[in-house]
Design an enzyme around this catalytic site. Structure first.
Site, short mmCIF file in Angstrom:
data_model
loop_
_atom_site.label_atom_id
_atom_site.label_comp_id
_atom_site.label_asym_id
_atom_site.label_seq_id
_atom_site.Cartn_x
_atom_site.Cartn_y
_atom_site.Cartn_z
CG ASP A 187 -1.76 -1.22 1.04
OD1 ASP A 187 -2.29 -2.03 0.06
OD2 ASP A 187 -2.48 -1.58 1.71
CG LEU A 233 -13.37 -26.13 -26.66
CD1 LEU A 233 -13.06 -26.91 -25.22
CD2 LEU A 233 -12.89 -26.57 -28.01
CD GLU A 293 -5.47 -26.86 -22.12
OE1 GLU A 293 -3.84 -26.22 -21.98
OE2 GLU A 293 -6.32 -25.56 -22.32
CE LYS A 344 -15.68 -26.38 -22.04
NZ LYS A 344 -16.89 -25.37 -20.72
CG ASP A 371 -18.71 -22.76 -14.68
OD1 ASP A 371 -19.13 -22.99 -15.87
OD2 ASP A 371 -19.15 -23.53 -13.69
CE1 TYR A 418 -9.26 -20.50 -24.41
CE2 TYR A 418 -9.86 -20.48 -22.14
CZ TYR A 418 -9.96 -20.43 -23.05
OH TYR A 418 -11.54 -19.83 -24.03
CE LYS A 461 -19.36 -29.40 -20.69
NZ LYS A 461 -20.03 -28.13 -21.79
CB CYS A 491 -39.07 -12.26 14.21
SG CYS A 491 -37.07 -12.65 13.82
CB CYS A 512 -37.15 -11.41 18.35
SG CYS A 512 -37.51 -10.22 16.41
CB CYS A 553 -36.92 -9.87 11.72
SG CYS A 553 -36.75 -9.41 12.92
CB CYS A 607 -34.39 -9.08 15.78
SG CYS A 607 -34.46 -10.38 15.28
S1 IVH Z 1 -9.99 -23.65 -25.26
C1 IVH Z 1 -10.86 -23.33 -29.84
N1 IVH Z 1 -9.29 -24.57 -23.27
O1 IVH Z 1 -14.53 -23.37 -22.82
C2 IVH Z 1 -10.74 -23.53 -28.34
N2 IVH Z 1 -11.87 -23.16 -23.57
O2 IVH Z 1 -16.66 -24.28 -24.68
C3 IVH Z 1 -12.11 -22.98 -27.77
N3 IVH Z 1 -13.18 -22.71 -21.40
O3 IVH Z 1 -15.24 -20.71 -25.30
C4 IVH Z 1 -11.59 -22.68 -26.66
N4 IVH Z 1 -11.40 -23.71 -19.63
O4 IVH Z 1 -14.51 -21.10 -22.33
C5 IVH Z 1 -10.48 -23.83 -23.95
N5 IVH Z 1 -8.77 -24.37 -20.50
C6 IVH Z 1 -9.62 -24.00 -21.58
C7 IVH Z 1 -10.40 -23.81 -21.41
C8 IVH Z 1 -11.76 -23.73 -22.54
C9 IVH Z 1 -12.56 -23.32 -20.90
C10 IVH Z 1 -14.22 -22.35 -22.36
C11 IVH Z 1 -14.36 -21.20 -22.84
C12 IVH Z 1 -14.89 -21.92 -24.42
C13 IVH Z 1 -15.66 -22.75 -24.14
C14 IVH Z 1 -15.83 -23.98 -24.94
#
Ligand code: IVH
Length: 674
Positions: free
Chosen positions: A38, A84, A114, A116, A118, A225, A313, A407, A410, A425, A430
């Protein structure tokens, strides 16, 4: 300091701050304390304030420099952002391998596996190593320009660590870590806002905020990625690219594996099936990519997705259980949250027996009854949720849920304000709410009781010394001395600070009561209009909404507050304790700014915004938040926001030629404080 010296120091500070930022946010391995960090930031900010010509967009001070916008501009991607193809089981992953092999007959193919993540896909563009712009995926060709919001994510480098191609576009996933997701949804429940269904929605909702300051508060992170565009990148394979991206300073997920064949790939898939629940972020699968770029190119892509990659998936983690009870808990803000209690089930790595149901609307929408068989899952792999009931399994003995009218903590009658999903409440005494009520009552901008912090409030509650805010005024030094770490002097100080708070006046008292939706601004208007707490307590909804800026929501909340007998008792006890419940007589000084309207923007050096507002109001002027034709003065500090642009525009276009823009020193002269 002269400009040259400042320039050198500014550059040194930026390098140092970037380095520590990288250690903290990318490598997760800080070497200096937050306070030391900081101090560096403050020094840089001070220098940039003194020498505004040295400010650059990639300076670490500019991460939350953006302004609220009307909407997002669009940005075209340098190469399309594809999606994908999915594989839902091992056989479909083997099918993918067969398709790859038949397109590359006789060749050996290495794969990278690798995580995926969310979250949501973004693209980041760097020019000459500097972060220039970032976009959402959009339709794959054109996305939304979310540069200002992305800059608030600390793990995105604003300047790369090593020389890079003149134009570099990288792709990655913005995500919200599990813990942050859980906290955000808790806060949304408490605020009466609908929860986010999963971390992807939470991340998308946060990144698409029009005000970057909101995004900055949302604890987002990113994993990079892949490379979208890079002329002359020194890499021939995806695994080399990941290593290169890391060396440039990007945050790359470390859990990737290079595999020599599809069986190794499947082993990795099996490993993560269970292990993924230990990760601090949610993953919805694994991505399998052909490693060699030359092979990727020959495989090519369909309209939608590359042929060289597939998303494996994970099957959704769901379980069926039976709801034994729906209990209602009262949170510290007074919100009643229904919680389902069910027979224990294994879910995403743990045994769960409870799930929040958020609010009564969600229970109705999902048609959940006590005794029902229900499907449960974990949102974001962390928050147990009841997805839906299985009405086919009903016996007729199931009981629909009804929110209690009183409530559970209380007994006060609960309220649901118009337009809100939450039931609350309203009783400030309370027991579930009391801690927050006391802390708010004593806070700086409320009754300003010095020394009434969380530790002492907890002590007071534990020992039963206070049961409502009025009890504060009965505390004696002898009551406090025995408390840990208090002593006679600090006990005396606290008792005196409490006594002093009796004279804060009506405006602060109204705010201190913690009436929902009544902030400082509304409290001020209400105090000015009604003059005493008694009058406010009797005000009708029509009288309340007749005040400009007091809408039906605030009015309903005030009515509910004073219609709650428990609150009337507290108010009576405050009066009996000698708390001043009347507005101070109108300011005695000359009202030189009577009828004038001010707007403040940017950081002032000699005053806080609150102080500036107090000065203006003491002279009879008004402060509003937006620049309009009714504005007389715009006071401009350092790094002014869009209000400044709007003021300039109004003057320049001739719409409001009389509008005056004041620098801080000009303002100080106007109010006679120069
Ligand atoms: S590669 C052409 N790598 O998954 C390659 N995608 O369904 C496209 N995502 O839109 C993406 N982790 O949002 C890739 N390690 C990863 C990923 C990844 C998450 C998501 C990304 C993409 C979606 C494809």
């Amino acid at each position: 300091m002269d400009l040259e010296t400042a320039k050198k120091r500014v550059e040194e500070l930026r390098r140092e701050i970037e380095h520590h930022n990288y250690l903290y946010y990318v490598l997760d391995a800080p070497v200096i304390s937050d306070a030391e960090f900081d101090a560096l930031m403050r020094e840089l900010e001070a220098l940039e304030r003194r020498f505004p010509e040295l400010v650059t967009p990639e300076s670490p001070t500019q991460r939350v420099g953006g302004r609220p916008r009307e909407g997002f501009a669009t940005l075209a991607h340098l190469t399309p952002m594809l999606s994908l193809a999915n594989a839902f089981d091992e056989d479909e992953v083997r099918d993918f391998d067969r398709r790859v092999k038949s397109a590359l007959p006789g060749e050996t193919v290495d794969y990278v596996v690798e995580m995926k993540i969310d979250g949501l896909a973004v693209s980041l563009v760097y020019e000459d190593g500097l972060f220039r712009r970032g976009a959402t995926r959009g339709d794959g060709e054109v996305g939304e320009d979310i540069t200002a919001n992305l800059k608030t994510i600390r793990s995105i480098p604003l300047r790369l660590l090593q020389p890079a191609p003149p134009v570099l576009e990288v792709r990655g996933e913005v995500f919200m870590p599990k813990e942050a997701f859980a906290r955000l949804n808790e806060a949304r429940d408490a605020a009466g806002e609908p929860p986010f269904a999963n971390p992807r929605n939470a991340a998308a909702g946060s990144v698409r905020q029009l005000d970057p300051r909101v995004t900055a508060g949302r604890k987002l992170d990113i994993f990079i990625y892949g490379v979208g565009f890079a002329e002359g990148a020194p890499v021939r394979t995806h695994s080399e690219a990941l290593a290169w991206l890391k060396a440039l300073g990007f945050k790359v997920n470390k859990h990737w594996r290079l595999c020599e064949n599809i069986e190794q790939v499947l082993e990795v898939c099996r490993y993560w099936q269970e292990k993924r629940f230990d990760l601090p972020y949610a993953v919805d699968g694994l991505v399998v990519k052909v490693d060699a770029f030359a092979q990727q190119e020959r495989l090519g892509a369909t309209m939608k997705s590359p042929r060289w990659a597939v998303a494996y998936k994970f099957p959704p983690e769901e379980a069926v259980t039976v709801i034994e009870d729906i209990i209602v808990r009262v949170g510290r803000t007074g919100v009643l949250t229904p919680t389902a209690v069910f027979a224990p089930v294994r879910l995403a790595g743990t045994t769960v027996t409870r799930a929040t149901l958020h609010n009564e609307d969600i229970i109705r929408e999902r048609d959940i009854r006590v005794g029902d068989h229900v499907v449960v899952y974990k949102a974001g792999e962390i928050i147990p949720e009841v997805l839906r009931s299985l009405p086919g399994k009903r016996t007729g003995k199931e009981l629909p849920f009804k929110m209690p009218a009183h409530c559970p903590a209380c007994g006060a009658r609960v309220i649901r304000l118009p337009g809100e999903v939450a039931v609350r409440c309203p009783n400030i005494a309370c027991p579930a709410r009391l801690r927050e009520s006391l802390l708010h009552y004593g806070s700086r901008n409320a009754m300003d009781i010095d020394g009434l912090g969380p530790a002492i409030v907890d002590q007071l509650l534990d020992r039963g010394l206070v049961r409502d805010v009025a009890d504060l005024y009965r505390l004696r030094v002898e009551d406090l001395v025995p408390l840990p770490r208090m002593g006679r002097k600090s006990s005396q100080n606290l008792v005196e600070a409490i006594a002093r708070s009796k004279e804060r006046g009506l405006e602060r008292l109204i705010f201190a009561l913690g009436i929902r939706h009544v902030g400082e601004r509304a409290a001020k208007l209400l105090a000015a209009r009604f003059g005493s707490l008694d009058r406010l307590a009797e005000a009708t909804e029509e009288e309340l909404t007749a005040i400009p800026d007091i809408g039906p929501k605030i009015a309903a909340s005030i009515r509910d507050f004073f219609a709650t007998p428990e609150n009337r008792r507290v108010v009576d006890r405050l009066v009996a304790a000698g708390v001043n419940t009347r507005a101070a007589a109108a300011a005695a000084g000359p009202q030189t700014l009577a009828g004038k309207t001010f707007v403040l923007t940017g950081a002032l050096e000699r005053l806080t915004r609150d102080e500036a507002r107090e000065i203006i109001e003491s002279l009879g002027g008004r402060v509003t938040s937006g620049v309009s034709r009714r504005t007389d003065y715009v006071v401009v500090g350092a790094n002014p926001g869009s209000k400044y642009d709007r003021a300039v525009e109004l003057i320049r276009s001739g719409t409001h030629p009389d509008l005056k823009i004041l620098r801080e020193d000009e303002f100080m002269r106007l109010v006679g404080r120069a």
